[in-house]
Design an enzyme around this catalytic site. Sequence first.
Site, PDB file in Angstrom:
ATOM      1  N   ASP A   1      33.062  51.458  14.806  1.00  0.00           N
ATOM      2  CA  ASP A   1      31.793  51.432  14.056  1.00  0.00           C
ATOM      3  C   ASP A   1      30.539  51.088  14.871  1.00  0.00           C
ATOM      4  O   ASP A   1      29.699  50.304  14.413  1.00  0.00           O
ATOM      5  CB  ASP A   1      31.896  50.435  12.894  1.00  0.00           C
ATOM      6  CG  ASP A   1      32.971  50.819  11.878  1.00  0.00           C
ATOM      7  OD1 ASP A   1      33.786  51.700  12.177  1.00  0.00           O
ATOM      8  OD2 ASP A   1      32.995  50.206  10.796  1.00  0.00           O
TER       9      ASP A   1
ATOM     10  N   LYS B   1      35.928  56.449   7.669  1.00  0.00           N
ATOM     11  CA  LYS B   1      36.625  55.538   6.755  1.00  0.00           C
ATOM     12  C   LYS B   1      35.648  54.968   5.740  1.00  0.00           C
ATOM     13  O   LYS B   1      34.433  55.005   5.964  1.00  0.00           O
ATOM     14  CB  LYS B   1      37.259  54.392   7.560  1.00  0.00           C
ATOM     15  CG  LYS B   1      36.237  53.559   8.332  1.00  0.00           C
ATOM     16  CD  LYS B   1      36.941  52.549   9.204  1.00  0.00           C
ATOM     17  CE  LYS B   1      35.949  51.663   9.944  1.00  0.00           C
ATOM     18  NZ  LYS B   1      35.044  50.896   9.084  1.00  0.00           N
TER      19      LYS B   1
ATOM     20  N   CYS C   1      35.226  44.780  10.862  1.00  0.00           N
ATOM     21  CA  CYS C   1      36.005  45.999  11.130  1.00  0.00           C
ATOM     22  C   CYS C   1      36.791  45.933  12.436  1.00  0.00           C
ATOM     23  O   CYS C   1      37.885  46.495  12.523  1.00  0.00           O
ATOM     24  CB  CYS C   1      35.092  47.216  11.061  1.00  0.00           C
ATOM     25  SG  CYS C   1      34.538  47.497   9.352  1.00  0.00           S
TER      26      CYS C   1
END
Length: 185
Positions: free
Chosen positions: A8, A97, A140
């Site tokens: 990310d 995601k 994450c």
Amino acid sequence: MKALVIVDTQNDFCPGGALGTADGDRVAAAIAEVVARGAGGCEHVVATQDWHIDPGSHFAENPDFVHTWPVHCRADTEGAAMHPALADAAVEEYFHKGQYDDGYSGFSGTTPDGGQDLEAWLRAHDVTQVDVCGIATDFCVRATALDALERGFSVRVLTSLCSPVSEEGGAAAIEEMRAAGAEII
Ligand SMILES: [Zn+2]
């Protein structure tokens, strides 16, 4: 085989973004440099992207920044794009995601066409070890590293290439990942 998993490292998680982490720009540039120099010996380089369409209670008007968040990383927006430092990086595959849920773990991600999830891709490429880096250490990155361990991968967390939401949260996540069996670099 070893894979570098970039988590990310997107505009919205960097300074100026909807949910910017203080170290985001530095970390994006540092990851780009590592990738350009051979990815620390990793044969494969992949990246995950938070890619929200309708993630339910993940978004909130009054977020608590633990379970709920301001709107960020909407699919196909500038905020969901990779940081400019990584725009031309040699990333073999991206995994989207969180389309309809929190999507903290990269292992909940699939290729943009939805055809293959991260674990299947890694196994298809004979990957047994993963180096995890990116944003955010306490969310994450943490979820992705813990999931990788649970799935039997050997995991290293490259802390100098990670940016946390909060310093305390990042430190706690690192201890949790270490206790779960990750090597902390
Ligand atoms: Zn999100």
